[in-house]
Scaffold this active site. Structure first.
Site, PDB file in Angstrom:
ATOM      1  N   TRP A 245       0.828  -1.210   0.000  1.00 20.46           N
ATOM      2  CA  TRP A 245       0.000   0.000   0.000  1.00 20.46           C
ATOM      3  C   TRP A 245       0.861   1.257   0.000  1.00 20.46           C
ATOM      4  CZ3 TRP A 245      -2.110   2.338   5.086  1.00 20.46           C
ATOM      5  CH2 TRP A 245      -1.140   2.242   6.092  1.00 20.46           C
ATOM      6  N   ASP A 246       2.191   1.092  -0.156  1.00 20.19           N
ATOM      7  CA  ASP A 246       3.095   2.226  -0.001  1.00 20.19           C
ATOM      8  C   ASP A 246       2.857   3.333  -1.023  1.00 20.19           C
ATOM      9  OD1 ASP A 246       4.299  -0.334   1.039  1.00 20.19           O
ATOM     10  OD2 ASP A 246       5.687   1.108   1.918  1.00 20.19           O
TER      11      ASP A 246
ATOM     12  N   GLU B 223       0.215  -4.010  12.380  1.00 25.65           N
ATOM     13  CA  GLU B 223       0.396  -5.449  12.208  1.00 25.65           C
ATOM     14  C   GLU B 223       0.685  -6.185  13.508  1.00 25.65           C
ATOM     15  OE1 GLU B 223       1.916  -5.624   7.603  1.00 25.65           O
ATOM     16  OE2 GLU B 223       3.420  -5.359   9.172  1.00 25.65           O
TER      17      GLU B 223
ATOM     18  N   LYS C  61       2.472  -1.402  16.450  1.00 25.46           N
ATOM     19  CA  LYS C  61       3.683  -1.319  15.639  1.00 25.46           C
ATOM     20  C   LYS C  61       3.801   0.058  14.991  1.00 25.46           C
ATOM     21  CE  LYS C  61       5.884  -3.406  11.553  1.00 25.46           C
ATOM     22  NZ  LYS C  61       5.776  -4.445  10.507  1.00 25.46           N
ATOM     23  N   GLN C  62       2.662   0.573  14.527  1.00 24.23           N
ATOM     24  CA  GLN C  62       2.669   1.812  13.768  1.00 24.23           C
ATOM     25  C   GLN C  62       1.306   2.482  13.882  1.00 24.23           C
ATOM     26  OE1 GLN C  62       3.081  -1.006  10.426  1.00 24.23           O
ATOM     27  NE2 GLN C  62       2.133   0.607   9.213  1.00 24.23           N
TER      28      GLN C  62
END
Length: 806
Positions: free
Chosen positions: A353-354, A492, A612-613
């Site tokens: 998805w970057d 994630e 994680k993010q």
């Protein structure tokens, strides 16, 4: 500090693979890591070359599971070139370094010109001293060509210099240690033919399963008369040159390489095409001149200038690597943008998805490249439809990881290097990748006004993704709302509920809110189309009034969980345990990969409020405050003031930034609430690859989304720029460390919009052209700027007043 130079003084074997990734040269068609030409793949070096879209699939058994992996193929290496005095040992950089015979070593990447230079002095075992200057390019003018120029001076001896120039197809995909037990041999090799021209060599290979023919040819010339001898075996061809040299007199060896595959257009056969291109190519200086001109044109269109030299240098590096991965040469290729660029083998070269973080920069500078990347997604719409149908759903379900044909490429098991265990991998449940694709289509239309693209391709993508999510949303009578169950959000570290065997989470807020936003955009897109095309599309997609009614119902009644006045990451998040952050930081130091740490302890991040993010906070990145407020109000959620500040303050201390994208998103969000902290986090994001913040991962390939995202943060966040409703909205918020920001943009047919933001002033200039005037929204004012005109206004305290909905 030179804003255009990445320089290294001295040779450091431990840092070599990182340097190789950062010094990669490419042109959108292929790229080659910045490895020493005399090196081969070992624990120190990894000379990889990758052709965009060239994938091959191999299978392996891992325990009781079959792993089916498509890899971006490491193609034959065109670099090999080494030297020696006759009767001596071939030059080996590491041996010379270990034995104290490497007298000096410098390496420099010129970002403006796209040239990698090495300067070294060394002494061989017999005491003979060599001075070497080496320049390398991967042509941005001709996408099939690369060149290496090597000048050698025998400082204190006279005799015979031997040079070996080779092509090596005996390569494999071995660049990532955690994949070492998986199949890596993607190439079958042919015995090289002997070209009639003594200067030429050629190696041909074919990928094992995808059947792509790959040919690499090279022309090697010497500035002095040379005797030649050939050596060849399947997958390898070399020329040995013997040159009489005199003490202090330079000899120059030029190697020009050509790379072709059987997928290329306008050729009859890839091997003959490679030989013809290598034979007819100009000498190094001619290739360099046109290569530099091509880069000059790119930099002119990528204009972004800050009065902060250190930050500017890193931003230039990031733009450089984005344009080496996807360039104007990519427009005619059917390729996506790999998350790790064409710089290494991490993530197997897959497309994630970057592009969410990459397309905004490209759309405002190189809209034709952005459109080509969206067409990669459109061509895989049939595969996404099949994937949705296989799960019993309507519409299109795009894969979390994509490669050649659009099937789901996400691994179902992954290795934890800390524990040595192979574990189930549920990241394919990140259905939000489809929302990203639809979001990118809509933002592209907003910025370009390309109604033709929207009519022919974009609306169909948006509708099929929206159709999938509307079908995925199930009605829950107990709360009179629709819910989306069994998915993962961007974070994630949470893929299941504690104690449950089945994977997936319910009502991920990022997924649900974006679904509601998308259902509205699908209706908007359809309404924008010319009546004839709208009729065709309704017939093609078999749209009914009942389905449109369902879209309206779902988008107004989707469930979004809240707790303690903030948006919950997912239903049940508040029931998770708090992590003892201080204890884990004291014990482990760097806890970015907290998932690996806890799994090795027999625990799981699923039990804790530890991300994680950015996940919920991604909403504040992809949607403007007005858009988010509109979605929540239509859903019936009264969230009160300062939702962004409250939610940011809640999740920041519960996030360990295990993804390079996390700091980027946090810096963006903090820019509107805490400028000093935002600047600190931005500097962390800026250095994530240059300083290898993830401890070794950059060596496996740069993090292209984070690189492009830092540039986009300066472009859109600091300039306060959004493109909605046919209007360019501006709300500058420069950090105090930046006195001036200059941007050159393309917008809705205008090839040149110059934007200058200072702490006290904003100026917009429209270069002359035939496009329509541009509407600018600033504070409570809207102005119309004609081509050739300028408009400027003072700013108060370095920024405009907040614009509702900006």
């Amino acid at each position: 500090m030179n804003r255009w130079i990445l320089a290294y003084d001295g040779y450091e074997p431990a840092a070599e693979r990182l340097r190789e990734a950062l010094c990669t040269l490419g042109n959108g068609y292929f790229a080659t890591r910045g490895a020493a030409p005399e090196s081969s793949a070992d624990g120190t070096h990894y000379p990889g070359t990758y052709v965009a879209g060239c994938y091959d699939r191999l299978t392996a058994r891992i325990g009781e599971q079959i792993a089916d992996n498509a890899d971006l193929v490491n193609v034959p290496n065109w670099l090999p070139l080494t030297f020696r005095a006759a009767g001596g040992e071939w030059f080996d950089l590491d041996r010379a370094s270990e034995e104290g015979r490497l007298l000096s070593y410098e390496q420099e990447l010129d970002l403006r010109r796209g040239v990698l230079t090495r300067l070294l002095r060394c002494r061989d075992a017999a005491g003979r001293t060599f001075r070497l200057a080496q320049r390398r390019i991967v042509s941005m003018d001709d996408p099939h060509l690369a060149a290496l120029q090597t000048t050698i001076v025998p400082e204190d001896w006279t005799g015979v210099l031997e040079v070996r120039s080779a092509l090596d197809g005996r390569v494999a995909n071995t660049g990532v240690a955690r994949y070492q037990n998986l199949p890596a041999e993607h190439l079958s090799r042919e015995k090289p033919d002997e070209p009639n021209d003594p200067e030429l060599s050629c190696v041909k290979t074919t990928t094992v399963s995808s059947g792509i023919g790959i040919a690499v040819a090279a022309r090697t010339r010497s500035s002095e008369p040379a005797e030649r001898a050939r050596h060849a075996e399947p997958g390898w061809a070399a020329q040995d040159l013997r040159v009489e040299v005199r003490e202090g007199a330079a000899v120059t060896i030029e190697k020009v390489a050509a790379v072709f595959t059987s997928r290329d257009r306008a050729i009859e056969e890839h091997g003959r095409a490679a030989l013809a291109a290598a034979r007819s190519a100009d000498a190094f200086e001619g290739l360099l001149e046109r290569h530099e001109l091509a880069w000059a044109h790119l930099w002119r269109r990528a204009q972004l200038r800050l009065d902060h030299a250190d930050v500017q240098r890193v931003l230039n590096l990031h733009v450089f690597h984005v344009l080496q991965t996807v360039s104007p040469h990519s427009v005619e290729l059917d390729v996506g943008v790999p998350a790790r660029g064409l710089h290494g083998e991490a993530y197997r070269g897959h497309v994630f998805w970057d592009e969410l973080f990459i397309l905004p920069f490209l759309t405002m500078r190189f809209p034709e490249i952005a459109k080509a990347l969206l067409m990669y997604r459109y061509r895989r719409l049939p595969a996404a439809r099949r994937a949705a149908a296989a799960t019993g759903r309507r519409g299109a379900m795009y894969p979390w990881q994509s490669a050649a044909d659009g099937r789901e490429e996400t691994q179902r098991v992954h290795l934890n290097p800390r524990s040595g265990r192979w574990l189930p991998d549920h990241s394919h449940l990140q259905r939000h990748v489809g929302l990203t694709i639809a979001h990118n289509v809509w933002r592209f239309y907003e910025a370009t006004g390309d109604i033709e693209f929207l009519a022919e391709y974009g609306t169909e993508i948006i509708w099929e993704i929206a159709r999938y999510f509307a079908d995925l949303a199930g009605y829950d009578r107990s709360i009179d709302r629709y819910r989306i169950r069994g998915v993962m959000g961007p974070d994630e570290y949470h893929d299941a509920y504690p104690g449950r065997d089945e994977a997936g989470l319910d009502d991920n807020a990022y997924t649900n809110v974006l679904t509601a936003w998308l259902l509205r955009r699908a209706l908007d897109a359809l309404a924008l189309l010319p009546e004839d095309r709208r009729t065709e599309l309704r017939e093609r997609l078999a749209l009914t009034r009942e389905e449109i009614t369902r879209f309206e119902d779902v988008r107004r009644r989707l469930y979004v969980p809240f707790h303690h006045g903030v948006i919950s990451q997912f239903e049940g998040y508040d029931d998770l345990e708090e992590l003892d952050w201080a204890r884990y930081r004291e014990r482990y130091g760097d806890i970015r990969r907290l998932d690996r740490i806890l799994e090795a302890e027999g625990d799981s991040t699923n039990r804790y409020k530890a991300s994680k993010q950015a996940d919920v906070l991604m909403l504040f990145y992809v949607l403007t405050p007005r858009e988010l407020d509109e979605v929540l109000r239509h859903l019936g959620y009264e969230h009160g003031p300062d939702l962004i500040a409250r939610t940011t303050a809640y999740y920041l201390p519960r996030t360990c930034h295990g993804s390079t994208l996390s700091s980027l998103v946090h810096a963006w969000i903090l820019a509107s609430t805490d400028g000093d902290q935002a600047w600190r986090v931005f500097r962390e994001a800026l250095g994530s690859d240059l300083e290898d913040a993830q401890h070794g991962t950059t060596a496996e390939g740069v993090h292209l989304g984070a690189m492009a995202g830092t540039v986009d943060l300066v472009q859109r966040c600091y300039a306060g720029m959004t493109t909605q409703g046919g209007t360019l909205h501006l709300n500058p918020r420069l950090p105090t460390a930046i006195g001036e920001l200059r941007l050159g943009l393309r917008y809705r047919g205008h090839w040149g919009i110059d934007l200058t933001c200072r702490q006290d002033r904003l100026k917009v200039t429209l270069r002359p052209g035939a496009a329509l005037p541009v509407r600018i929204a600033f504070a409570e004012e809207t102005v119309l700027i004609q081509p050739g005109d300028s408009w400027e206004t003072p700013l108060q305290n370095g920024r405009t007043p907040p614009i509702t909905g900006e």
